[in-house]
Design a protein around this motif. Structure first.
Motif: not given
Length: 450
Positions: A67-72, A98-106, A128-132, A154-159
């Motif tokens: 679900n996490s991979f499909i959602w992202y 760039s901010i999406n990538f850095m948010g995901t990695v960080f 999960i609530l953060f992703g919602i 936020l989407l990058g960070a929540s994944f």
């Protein structure tokens, strides 16, 4: 003459009985010898066969990861649509991704560090609530351009926040003998889910965003399984990023994985330009089916013959695919062979590099940091494809990049030659033992018939 025939029949019967008796002794000796050779390791083999979670909990864990991979993936496709409407300049688009990538990695690196073993249930609930919440923020992208940037990070960070912890949980509650099989099945579900979402996807972004929120909310069903978040995980030791990077076996697998991701994703825009959008989309659909099928096949092979053989096979196939494209770029056979090679390789690599390998390398320590670092090449290459892929396609000739890719993929095999096999020796020896016994049984049956 009758007496002679009777004598021959009795002689043959005595010979057959005697030979069969001798064979039974040899067969018993063979089994005893095998048991003495492998006996010290059989208890470990039996331990590998044990299931650490109930079947319900295993299904729930697979659902959580899939679900996490499909959602992202669905979120990224929506972000691409929003970028077209909301951002105009190249600088804005570059900033957005760039901010999406850095948010995901960080947040992946931080999440691997902060994952609290004692309160893991609450950590996953917060994730999960953060992703919602991040999906909900996207509903207001039209109000302000700053909300577009905020939704991106936020989407990058929540994944990124919970993926290393969930993958470490998966690695701990699977064994080396079933980790790849379950990983292949998980990625098959991811492929099916992503395909179905693309089929039902509509042109209305508001509807897509509601689907995104509902999709992430479905992860909450895993909390109905009481034994999913057991406290036995608290006993495992932790490690630092310095220890992971300093591990020789980690680098011997990480470097080829990085080279493959960079080569594959940077050459993707050139493939679109070379083949045309329509043919590329058609081949992508075929390749998606191959990835799902060979994710399962690769999982079974990886748990049978070892991870190293499967990985090397994938690299060789991809190298041949690019080599044929570089030499015979106009051949239809070459194009379809490349599609086959790419689908087979990605199916096996998703199973081994994303789901299996880093959990193997962690051994007796927690694997959050292994999965966090092991996922960086995948994220970085996807980011570079979006940011600089267009410029690469404009500046570099197709034949040049295909030959370049083939050379580097064959070069990437060199570190793998020195990499250790991560499937435990016990599993390989058990397979050999079963093979020997099956052969002995067949020889016995054949001899008994004669």
């Amino acid at each position: 003459m009758y007496i002679c025939s009777t004598y021959k029949l009795k002689s043959f019967t005595v010979y057959n009985t005697y030979a069969n008796f001798i064979f039974e002794i040899l067969y018993a000796y063979f089994q005893l010898k095998c048991w003495r050779y492998y006996g010290a390791k059989m208890r470990t083999i039996d331990f590998l066969n044990k299931v650490r979670l109930s079947p319900r909990a295993v299904v729930a864990l697979i659902i959580l990861i899939a679900n996490s991979f499909i959602w992202y993936m669905y979120a990224i496709s929506i972000l691409m649509e929003i970028v077209k409407f909301s951002l105009s300049t190249r600088f804005e688009i570059l900033t957005f991704w760039s901010i999406n990538f850095m948010g995901t990695v960080f947040f992946a690196l931080i999440g691997a560090e902060l994952a609290n073993n004692k309160k893991r249930r609450y950590f996953f609930l917060f994730w999960i609530l953060f992703g919602i919440f991040s999906s909900f923020v996207l509903l207001f992208y039209k109000l302000n351009k700053l909300l577009v940037y905020a939704a991106s990070v936020l989407l990058g960070a929540s994944f990124g926040l919970g993926m290393p912890a969930s993958m470490a949980y998966y690695a701990y509650y699977t064994t080396p003998k079933n980790r790849s099989k379950l990983g292949g099945f998980t990625f098959f579900l991811i492929g099916v889910g992503a395909f179905l979402l693309n089929v039902v996807k509509v042109d209305d972004l508001s509807v897509d965003l509601l689907v995104l929120i509902i999709l992430r909310s479905l992860s909450l069903i895993v909390f109905l399984i009481d034994d999913l978040f057991e406290e036995t995980f608290t006993a495992i030791k932790r490690c630092s990023y310095h220890q992971v990077i300093g591990q020789r076996s980690f680098l011997l697998y990480f470097i080829p994985w990085m080279m493959f991701c960079l080569v594959n994703y940077t050459s993707l825009p050139i493939m679109v330009k070379f083949l045309g959008v329509n043919l590329f989309n058609f081949l992508t659909a075929i390749e998606g089916a191959l990835i799902g099928i060979f994710a399962i096949i690769g999982g079974f092979l990886s748990d049978t013959i070892g991870r190293k053989h499967v990985v090397i096979t994938g690299f060789v196939m991809m190298g041949l695919g690019y080599a044929f494209l570089g030499v015979f770029p106009e051949s239809q056979f070459t194009i379809f062979f490349y599609t086959l090679a790419d689908g087979v390789a990605w199916g096996m690599f998703h199973t081994v590099f994303v789901m299996t390998l880093w959990g193997d390398l962690a051994q007796d320590v927690s694997s959050e940091k292994y999965y966090a670092l092991g996922g960086l090449p995948y994220l970085l290459s996807h980011f570079l494809q979006i940011v600089i892929g267009f410029y690469v396609a404009e500046m570099v000739l197709a034949n040049t990049i295909f030959s370049f890719a083939s050379f580097f993929l064959f070069l990437a095999v060199i570190p793998l030659m020195f990499a250790p096999e991560t499937l435990p020796e016990n599993a390989l020896k058990e397979r050999e033992l079963r093979s020997y016994i099956e052969k002995a049984k067949k020889v016995k049956e054949k001899f008994a018939k004669n």
